[in-house]
Write a protein that holds these residues in place. Sequence first.
Motif, PDB file in Angstrom:
ATOM      1  N   LEU A  57      23.142 -35.124  37.699  1.00 16.49           N
ATOM      2  CA  LEU A  57      21.964 -35.989  37.519  1.00 16.49           C
ATOM      3  C   LEU A  57      21.124 -36.020  38.796  1.00 16.49           C
ATOM      4  CD1 LEU A  57      23.545 -38.998  35.581  1.00 16.49           C
ATOM      5  CD2 LEU A  57      21.817 -37.411  34.716  1.00 16.49           C
ATOM      6  N   HIS A  58      21.805 -36.061  39.921  1.00 11.91           N
ATOM      7  CA  HIS A  58      21.093 -36.095  41.204  1.00 11.91           C
ATOM      8  C   HIS A  58      20.325 -34.806  41.439  1.00 11.91           C
ATOM      9  CE1 HIS A  58      20.510 -36.308  45.592  1.00 11.91           C
ATOM     10  NE2 HIS A  58      20.566 -37.624  45.406  1.00 11.91           N
ATOM     11  N   SER A  59      20.926 -33.659  41.085  1.00  4.00           N
ATOM     12  CA  SER A  59      20.260 -32.373  41.324  1.00  4.00           C
ATOM     13  C   SER A  59      19.110 -32.140  40.357  1.00  4.00           C
ATOM     14  CB  SER A  59      21.264 -31.223  41.219  1.00  4.00           C
ATOM     15  OG  SER A  59      21.754 -31.109  39.900  1.00  4.00           O
ATOM     16  N   LEU A  60      19.230 -32.658  39.108  1.00  2.45           N
ATOM     17  CA  LEU A  60      18.155 -32.461  38.124  1.00  2.45           C
ATOM     18  C   LEU A  60      16.974 -33.386  38.380  1.00  2.45           C
ATOM     19  CD1 LEU A  60      20.289 -32.084  34.852  1.00  2.45           C
ATOM     20  CD2 LEU A  60      18.978 -30.296  36.010  1.00  2.45           C
ATOM     21  N   SER A  61      17.253 -34.564  38.931  1.00  2.00           N
ATOM     22  CA  SER A  61      16.198 -35.534  39.272  1.00  2.00           C
ATOM     23  C   SER A  61      15.246 -35.780  38.099  1.00  2.00           C
ATOM     24  CB  SER A  61      15.395 -35.050  40.490  1.00  2.00           C
ATOM     25  OG  SER A  61      16.224 -34.902  41.610  1.00  2.00           O
ATOM     26  N   LEU A  62      15.808 -36.097  36.919  1.00  5.65           N
ATOM     27  CA  LEU A  62      14.999 -36.355  35.724  1.00  5.65           C
ATOM     28  C   LEU A  62      14.289 -37.693  35.859  1.00  5.65           C
ATOM     29  CD1 LEU A  62      17.668 -35.400  33.025  1.00  5.65           C
ATOM     30  CD2 LEU A  62      15.872 -33.940  33.940  1.00  5.65           C
ATOM     31  N   ASP A  63      13.071 -37.775  35.301  1.00  4.76           N
ATOM     32  CA  ASP A  63      12.436 -39.089  35.272  1.00  4.76           C
ATOM     33  C   ASP A  63      13.133 -39.928  34.199  1.00  4.76           C
ATOM     34  OD1 ASP A  63      11.051 -38.948  32.628  1.00  4.76           O
ATOM     35  OD2 ASP A  63       9.878 -37.371  33.597  1.00  4.76           O
ATOM     36  N   LEU A  81      26.705 -46.248  36.446  1.00  7.15           N
ATOM     37  CA  LEU A  81      27.487 -45.173  37.062  1.00  7.15           C
ATOM     38  C   LEU A  81      26.668 -44.487  38.145  1.00  7.15           C
ATOM     39  CD1 LEU A  81      30.062 -43.295  36.970  1.00  7.15           C
ATOM     40  CD2 LEU A  81      28.764 -41.859  35.385  1.00  7.15           C
ATOM     41  N   PHE A  82      25.402 -44.237  37.842  1.00  4.59           N
ATOM     42  CA  PHE A  82      24.534 -43.550  38.803  1.00  4.59           C
ATOM     43  C   PHE A  82      24.209 -44.441  40.007  1.00  4.59           C
ATOM     44  CE2 PHE A  82      20.488 -41.611  40.251  1.00  4.59           C
ATOM     45  CZ  PHE A  82      20.944 -40.311  40.423  1.00  4.59           C
ATOM     46  N   SER A  83      24.260 -45.753  39.791  1.00  2.62           N
ATOM     47  CA  SER A  83      23.936 -46.675  40.886  1.00  2.62           C
ATOM     48  C   SER A  83      25.123 -46.945  41.797  1.00  2.62           C
ATOM     49  CB  SER A  83      23.404 -48.000  40.326  1.00  2.62           C
ATOM     50  OG  SER A  83      24.434 -48.666  39.618  1.00  2.62           O
ATOM     51  N   GLY A  84      26.322 -46.372  41.440  1.00  2.00           N
ATOM     52  CA  GLY A  84      27.462 -46.500  42.346  1.00  2.00           C
ATOM     53  C   GLY A  84      28.685 -47.157  41.761  1.00  2.00           C
ATOM     54  N   MET A  85      28.580 -47.724  40.553  1.00  2.00           N
ATOM     55  CA  MET A  85      29.732 -48.350  39.905  1.00  2.00           C
ATOM     56  C   MET A  85      30.673 -47.241  39.420  1.00  2.00           C
ATOM     57  SD  MET A  85      29.566 -51.148  36.834  1.00  2.00           S
ATOM     58  CE  MET A  85      30.947 -52.199  36.414  1.00  2.00           C
ATOM     59  N   ASN A  86      31.975 -47.339  39.720  1.00  2.00           N
ATOM     60  CA  ASN A  86      32.877 -46.265  39.300  1.00  2.00           C
ATOM     61  C   ASN A  86      33.330 -46.463  37.861  1.00  2.00           C
ATOM     62  OD1 ASN A  86      35.488 -47.677  39.164  1.00  2.00           O
ATOM     63  ND2 ASN A  86      35.322 -47.847  41.393  1.00  2.00           N
ATOM     64  N   MET A  87      33.903 -45.385  37.262  1.00  2.00           N
ATOM     65  CA  MET A  87      34.256 -45.404  35.850  1.00  2.00           C
ATOM     66  C   MET A  87      35.365 -46.408  35.545  1.00  2.00           C
ATOM     67  SD  MET A  87      32.473 -43.784  33.657  1.00  2.00           S
ATOM     68  CE  MET A  87      33.630 -43.831  32.287  1.00  2.00           C
ATOM     69  N   TYR A  88      36.272 -46.639  36.466  1.00  2.00           N
ATOM     70  CA  TYR A  88      37.328 -47.619  36.225  1.00  2.00           C
ATOM     71  C   TYR A  88      36.727 -49.016  36.040  1.00  2.00           C
ATOM     72  CZ  TYR A  88      40.560 -43.962  37.714  1.00  2.00           C
ATOM     73  OH  TYR A  88      41.266 -42.787  37.810  1.00  2.00           O
ATOM     74  N   GLU A  89      35.750 -49.350  36.868  1.00  2.00           N
ATOM     75  CA  GLU A  89      35.080 -50.650  36.763  1.00  2.00           C
ATOM     76  C   GLU A  89      34.273 -50.738  35.470  1.00  2.00           C
ATOM     77  OE1 GLU A  89      34.323 -51.583  41.501  1.00  2.00           O
ATOM     78  OE2 GLU A  89      32.911 -50.282  40.431  1.00  2.00           O
ATOM     79  N   ILE A  90      33.594 -49.648  35.134  1.00  5.78           N
ATOM     80  CA  ILE A  90      32.797 -49.615  33.901  1.00  5.78           C
ATOM     81  C   ILE A  90      33.690 -49.799  32.681  1.00  5.78           C
ATOM     82  CG2 ILE A  90      31.433 -48.091  32.399  1.00  5.78           C
ATOM     83  CD1 ILE A  90      30.146 -46.966  34.944  1.00  5.78           C
ATOM     84  N   GLU A  91      34.805 -49.068  32.626  1.00  4.58           N
ATOM     85  CA  GLU A  91      35.687 -49.157  31.467  1.00  4.58           C
ATOM     86  C   GLU A  91      36.346 -50.533  31.366  1.00  4.58           C
ATOM     87  OE1 GLU A  91      38.273 -45.791  31.844  1.00  4.58           O
ATOM     88  OE2 GLU A  91      36.872 -44.468  30.785  1.00  4.58           O
TER      89      GLU A  91
END
Length: 420
Positions: A359-365, A399-409
């Motif tokens: 996502l960072h490399s594609l830099s989609l709007d 996830l993109f803002s820094g929250m890890n998947m364990y916290e999200i789940e």
Amino acid sequence: MQCAEQKNSNFSQDTLKCPQCGSIQNSSDAFCMNCGYSFNQSKKCPLCNEIQENHNKFCINCGYDFSKSNKSSGEIRKFKFLANQEHNLTECPNCNVKILKNSEYCHECGSKIIGSTIATKEAFDDDISELEALYKKSVSEKYSPNFKFAYVIFLDSYGGRFLKSKEREYNITEDDLNAQAIKDDFISPASPLLSAQKSTVADLKEILKAHDLKVSGKKDELIERLGDNLSLEELEEIFPEKSYELSDKGRDFIDENDYILFYDDNYYLKRVFTPNEFEMIFRDGKYSSKEEMCNLIIDKIESKNNMDIFDIESLIVLYKAINDQFNLLDNYFKLFIYSINSNRNYTDPDEFNALYSLLHSLSLDIDDLKNRFHESYTNFNIMELRVPEKDSFTYLLKLFSGMNMYEIEAEINQKFFAFD
């Protein structure tokens, strides 16, 4: 006792169960007194006794043509009331009329239904012909798929170590593979100096000393000195154990079947395909580059009616191999959607770190990102989704803002699966 049995018998003959609400009604009733269901909208197939709706032209179970039967039959006592429930319906792929999902024949055109295709005699004959051709081709192959896969892996590692786990995985012994390689000239007799590699430095020095040669230096230098100063006959006498090395013919065989090494290196491909299934992809599919090879596998996976998480993982491997970033992103999105909906802690941090990097490399709007995620969410058909699209997209942004998947789940489990 006899009177009671007679009474029960009369009761069962004079009553019927409403298929819509389950209440017991008199057989003479035209409508259910409880829910209003009409008992006069069904008929029984005289060939197989399947109960179905009056308007059916053909039996949904056996394909019987009702135009040949007497349509003035009496009231139907038992029937299946499914056609008015949308989730039990699909379309006949021949005439597009609505039919029950479990129908074996279309009630409108009489075509036999197999999955989502029409089975005609011509199509069946074509299938048989194709299967016969595949069988003939398969038995004419020199090696069975299991043997061939183990063979290529064995030859690729020749001179190194062929793992015992591979013997168990493909049910082939190293001795069998070695014997076949000699027979096929895929390995050829090597210089006796190859056997010298198995000798200790002390042994090599003793041999050099016996031939009045210099004994200083490292092991490779000692072996090289033996090769430079002794004849082939002398070396064969000193090192009688026969050694082999991979021949040019063997290397060509590996190059021609490099898709097998790609398969063996990828755990998820092994979960999706057996060696036989994977071999079938390349039996007629030709390729001249890694990209073409990967596309053949991708086409096979994406043609499946019912994909699972291992298919998604395999597509990630394949799209990553050919650097197709947008299809890779689509499958990363589907992996993310699966993970937050599975309630099974299906989390591989490396996978989602890779999604973050992509996502960072594609830099989609944000609109492009939202549209692509919407497409992935809409086309996701592996499992029933419990986390709505809006929430799923919000967690992707987290996830993109820094929250890890364990916290999200953990948060999702609390919000959507707390009462499971």
